[in-house]
Scaffold this motif. Structure first.
Motif, PDB file in Angstrom:
ATOM      1  N   GLY A   1       1.251  -1.441   0.396  1.00  0.00           N
ATOM      2  CA  GLY A   1       0.110   0.006  -0.296  1.00  0.00           C
ATOM      3  C   GLY A   1       0.966   1.429   0.275  1.00  0.00           C
ATOM      4  N   THR A   2       1.922   1.252   0.835  1.00  0.00           N
ATOM      5  CA  THR A   2       2.864   2.607   1.165  1.00  0.00           C
ATOM      6  C   THR A   2       3.439   2.837  -0.692  1.00  0.00           C
ATOM      7  OG1 THR A   2       2.946   1.732   3.186  1.00  0.00           O
ATOM      8  CG2 THR A   2       4.743   3.331   2.150  1.00  0.00           C
ATOM      9  N   LYS A   3       3.422   2.056  -1.188  1.00  0.00           N
ATOM     10  CA  LYS A   3       4.288   1.506  -2.496  1.00  0.00           C
ATOM     11  C   LYS A   3       3.572   2.013  -3.600  1.00  0.00           C
ATOM     12  CE  LYS A   3       5.222  -2.583  -4.865  1.00  0.00           C
ATOM     13  NZ  LYS A   3       4.909  -2.298  -6.376  1.00  0.00           N
ATOM     14  N   ALA A   4       2.249   1.830  -3.398  1.00  0.00           N
ATOM     15  CA  ALA A   4       1.090   2.562  -4.814  1.00  0.00           C
ATOM     16  C   ALA A   4       1.131   3.658  -4.005  1.00  0.00           C
ATOM     17  CB  ALA A   4      -0.242   1.611  -4.248  1.00  0.00           C
ATOM     18  N   LEU A   5       1.088   4.094  -2.890  1.00  0.00           N
ATOM     19  CA  LEU A   5       0.163   5.513  -2.833  1.00  0.00           C
ATOM     20  C   LEU A   5       1.803   6.369  -2.940  1.00  0.00           C
ATOM     21  CD1 LEU A   5      -0.622   5.414   1.037  1.00  0.00           C
ATOM     22  CD2 LEU A   5      -2.120   5.797  -0.880  1.00  0.00           C
ATOM     23  N   ILE A   6       3.201   6.093  -3.056  1.00  0.00           N
ATOM     24  CA  ILE A   6       4.092   6.598  -3.312  1.00  0.00           C
ATOM     25  C   ILE A   6       4.092   6.977  -4.890  1.00  0.00           C
ATOM     26  CG2 ILE A   6       6.573   7.076  -3.576  1.00  0.00           C
ATOM     27  CD1 ILE A   6       6.647   6.515  -0.407  1.00  0.00           C
ATOM     28  N   GLN A   7       3.997   5.438  -5.120  1.00  0.00           N
ATOM     29  CA  GLN A   7       4.144   5.346  -6.925  1.00  0.00           C
ATOM     30  C   GLN A   7       3.328   6.933  -7.902  1.00  0.00           C
ATOM     31  OE1 GLN A   7       4.671   1.747  -8.118  1.00  0.00           O
ATOM     32  NE2 GLN A   7       3.940   2.232 -10.488  1.00  0.00           N
ATOM     33  N   ASN A   8       2.453   6.956  -7.083  1.00  0.00           N
ATOM     34  CA  ASN A   8       1.665   7.602  -7.409  1.00  0.00           C
ATOM     35  C   ASN A   8       1.939   8.808  -7.427  1.00  0.00           C
ATOM     36  OD1 ASN A   8      -0.582   5.626  -9.134  1.00  0.00           O
ATOM     37  ND2 ASN A   8      -0.382   4.738  -7.890  1.00  0.00           N
ATOM     38  N   CYS A   9       1.769   9.375  -6.331  1.00  0.00           N
ATOM     39  CA  CYS A   9       2.264  10.576  -6.150  1.00  0.00           C
ATOM     40  C   CYS A   9       3.178  11.296  -6.820  1.00  0.00           C
ATOM     41  CB  CYS A   9       2.760  10.735  -5.162  1.00  0.00           C
ATOM     42  SG  CYS A   9       1.973  10.521  -3.462  1.00  0.00           S
ATOM     43  N   ASP A  10       3.525  12.662  -7.039  1.00  0.00           N
ATOM     44  CA  ASP A  10       3.784  13.743  -8.094  1.00  0.00           C
ATOM     45  C   ASP A  10       5.572  13.422  -7.055  1.00  0.00           C
ATOM     46  OD1 ASP A  10       5.366  16.019  -9.526  1.00  0.00           O
ATOM     47  OD2 ASP A  10       4.241  17.339  -8.490  1.00  0.00           O
ATOM     48  N   ILE A  11       5.930  13.239  -7.959  1.00  0.00           N
ATOM     49  CA  ILE A  11       7.727  12.657  -7.726  1.00  0.00           C
ATOM     50  C   ILE A  11       8.093  14.353  -7.370  1.00  0.00           C
ATOM     51  CG2 ILE A  11       9.115  13.409 -10.017  1.00  0.00           C
ATOM     52  CD1 ILE A  11      10.804  11.263  -9.581  1.00  0.00           C
ATOM     53  N   GLY A  12       7.590  15.526  -7.791  1.00  0.00           N
ATOM     54  CA  GLY A  12       8.388  17.094  -7.361  1.00  0.00           C
ATOM     55  C   GLY A  12       8.068  16.683  -5.394  1.00  0.00           C
TER      56      GLY A  12
ATOM     57  N   PRO B   1      12.954  16.939   2.736  1.00  0.00           N
ATOM     58  CA  PRO B   1      13.202  16.187   3.784  1.00  0.00           C
ATOM     59  C   PRO B   1      12.851  15.189   3.930  1.00  0.00           C
ATOM     60  CG  PRO B   1      14.417  18.536   3.951  1.00  0.00           C
ATOM     61  CD  PRO B   1      12.994  18.580   3.110  1.00  0.00           C
ATOM     62  N   PHE B   2      11.449  15.337   4.918  1.00  0.00           N
ATOM     63  CA  PHE B   2      10.239  14.324   5.328  1.00  0.00           C
ATOM     64  C   PHE B   2      10.043  13.488   4.468  1.00  0.00           C
ATOM     65  CE2 PHE B   2       5.690  13.752   6.351  1.00  0.00           C
ATOM     66  CZ  PHE B   2       6.218  13.379   7.565  1.00  0.00           C
ATOM     67  N   GLU B   3       9.636  14.190   3.379  1.00  0.00           N
ATOM     68  CA  GLU B   3       8.922  12.932   1.943  1.00  0.00           C
ATOM     69  C   GLU B   3      10.174  12.455   1.738  1.00  0.00           C
ATOM     70  OE1 GLU B   3       7.872  16.641   2.642  1.00  0.00           O
ATOM     71  OE2 GLU B   3       5.728  15.835   2.474  1.00  0.00           O
ATOM     72  N   ARG B   4      11.913  13.062   1.559  1.00  0.00           N
ATOM     73  CA  ARG B   4      12.260  12.303   0.535  1.00  0.00           C
ATOM     74  C   ARG B   4      13.174  11.000   2.136  1.00  0.00           C
ATOM     75  NH1 ARG B   4      15.262   9.332  -0.930  1.00  0.00           N
ATOM     76  NH2 ARG B   4      16.812  10.051  -2.625  1.00  0.00           N
ATOM     77  N   ALA B   5      12.623  11.518   3.191  1.00  0.00           N
ATOM     78  CA  ALA B   5      13.661  10.180   4.363  1.00  0.00           C
ATOM     79  C   ALA B   5      12.703   9.234   4.012  1.00  0.00           C
ATOM     80  CB  ALA B   5      13.502  11.306   5.311  1.00  0.00           C
ATOM     81  N   MET B   6      10.954   8.717   3.871  1.00  0.00           N
ATOM     82  CA  MET B   6       9.970   8.807   3.532  1.00  0.00           C
ATOM     83  C   MET B   6      10.688   7.589   2.756  1.00  0.00           C
ATOM     84  SD  MET B   6       6.191   9.184   5.256  1.00  0.00           S
ATOM     85  CE  MET B   6       5.770  10.719   4.376  1.00  0.00           C
ATOM     86  N   LEU B   7      11.201   8.343   1.844  1.00  0.00           N
ATOM     87  CA  LEU B   7      11.006   7.157   0.774  1.00  0.00           C
ATOM     88  C   LEU B   7      12.140   6.445   0.861  1.00  0.00           C
ATOM     89  CD1 LEU B   7      10.742   6.704  -3.068  1.00  0.00           C
ATOM     90  CD2 LEU B   7      11.779   8.983  -3.088  1.00  0.00           C
ATOM     91  N   GLU B   8      13.345   6.504   1.381  1.00  0.00           N
ATOM     92  CA  GLU B   8      14.615   6.437   1.066  1.00  0.00           C
ATOM     93  C   GLU B   8      14.565   5.351   2.152  1.00  0.00           C
ATOM     94  OE1 GLU B   8      17.764   5.680   0.348  1.00  0.00           O
ATOM     95  OE2 GLU B   8      17.142   7.004  -0.764  1.00  0.00           O
TER      96      GLU B   8
END
Length: 322
Positions: free
Chosen positions: A103-114, A119-126
């Motif tokens: 589910g997390t993968k689907a959310l991130i994959q379908n978000c605007d990459i920008g 920092p908060f969002e990039r740390a979650m992705l990492e």
């Protein structure tokens, strides 16, 4: 020992400033705090209050996911990651953790990459990169992080992702840079081996596998080995569980590549003398001992770290060219 939040991701430091905006995140954090309080208590068992809050958190996440205005909020994504940890802390198997991770993968994959430049969002992705790669290994599909523009974005924002970060997190990030391409490469090699139609394509793929193998092995010897215990020491102790995980995954990845390379080279040598046969048997035996010791350490330290690790090792084994 209770699993350290720093090993799960660097985004936790940003959570306090995000509370009060999103019911899913507020509920997930309340649940996580209660679970940790239970585990730190003398009995170390999960209380009814924790189970109640966990059920409430899953419902709060569902409500946010069903709301178009909140579905892709950073706080909702964060809640889905925090609940992965709650699931691992409270349940013996990986069933719902897999679902939450997907589910997390689907959310991130379908978000605007920008979105992930912050920092908060990039740390979650990492924090989720390795899990996403492993999930797609299980599905036998290329990971979306290997595609443009995600690949370029990850490279360009690496400094943001790893500031601040532990050395183990830096090493994990580097390994993910290689790991994201390996499943597709090995699937291609395996497909050709099964077809029996050896030729220039197999040679090119094997040469690429050799390059990646040598890069990872050189990096492992230069950067990872100095930070971990002697590989064959029976009672290995690591500075943190993530280092044990890293030792396991790196050696498993190298074994998978070595298996594909040795099998392919042997067949190509028989057909046209492409390369002298390569015997990795002694090296693989040593790697297997290292994996065994590291996995034993991780299991003893925290089942929270061990459960996703075992799932990942299983996926890596499934890539071998048997």
């Amino acid at each position: 020992m209770v699993f350290p939040l720093s090993s799960h991701g660097g985004f936790y430091q940003y959570i306090p400033g995000r509370l009060g905006r999103n019911v899913a995140l507020d509920s997930a954090v309340a649940c996580l705090c209660t679970v940790y309080a239970d585990l730190l208590a003398s009995e170390g068992t999960i209380s009814k209050d924790s189970w109640r809050k966990y059920a409430q958190s899953l419902e709060a996440l569902r409500l946010c996911l069903d709301d178009p205005g909140r579905c892709f909020q950073s706080e909702t994504i964060c809640a889905s990651i925090v609940l992965q940890l709650c699931e691992l802390l409270t349940n013996a198997d990986n069933g719902r953790w897999n679902q939450l991770s997907h589910g997390t993968k689907a959310l991130i994959q379908n978000c605007d990459i920008g979105r992930f430049q912050q920092p908060f969002e990039r740390a979650m992705l990492e924090s989720q990169r390795a899990f996403f790669i492993v999930q797609d290994m299980n599905l036998r599909q290329p990971c979306f992080l290997a595609r443009s523009p995600w690949r370029e974005f990850l490279r360009e924002t690496e400094e943001t992702a790893l500031t601040p970060a532990s050395w183990a997190c830096v090493l994990r990030s580097k390994l993910c840079d290689w790991l994201v391409d390996i499943p597709v490469l090995l699937e291609e090699i395996t497909g050709i081996l099964r077809s029996g139609n050896y030729g220039m394509k197999l040679k090119r793929l094997v040469q690429r596998a050799m390059v990646i193998h040598d890069q990872i092995d050189g990096w492992y010897l230069a950067e990872v080995v100095p930070a971990v215990p002697a590989p064959l020491r029976p009672s290995a102790e690591y500075s943190q569980p993530l280092m044990g995980v890293l030792d396991c995954v790196t050696n498993s990845t190298l074994i998978t590549l070595e298996d594909a390379i040795s099998t392919s080279v042997s067949l190509l040598s028989e057909s046209d003398g492409f390369h002298k046969p390569i015997d990795f048997s002694i090296t693989i035996s040593k790697r297997q001992q290292t994996i065994s010791n590291a996995l034993k350490y991780v299991r003893g330290y925290s089942l929270v770290a061990a459960k996703p690790l075992e799932f990942g090792l299983q996926q890596l084994r499934s890539l071998r060219a048997d």
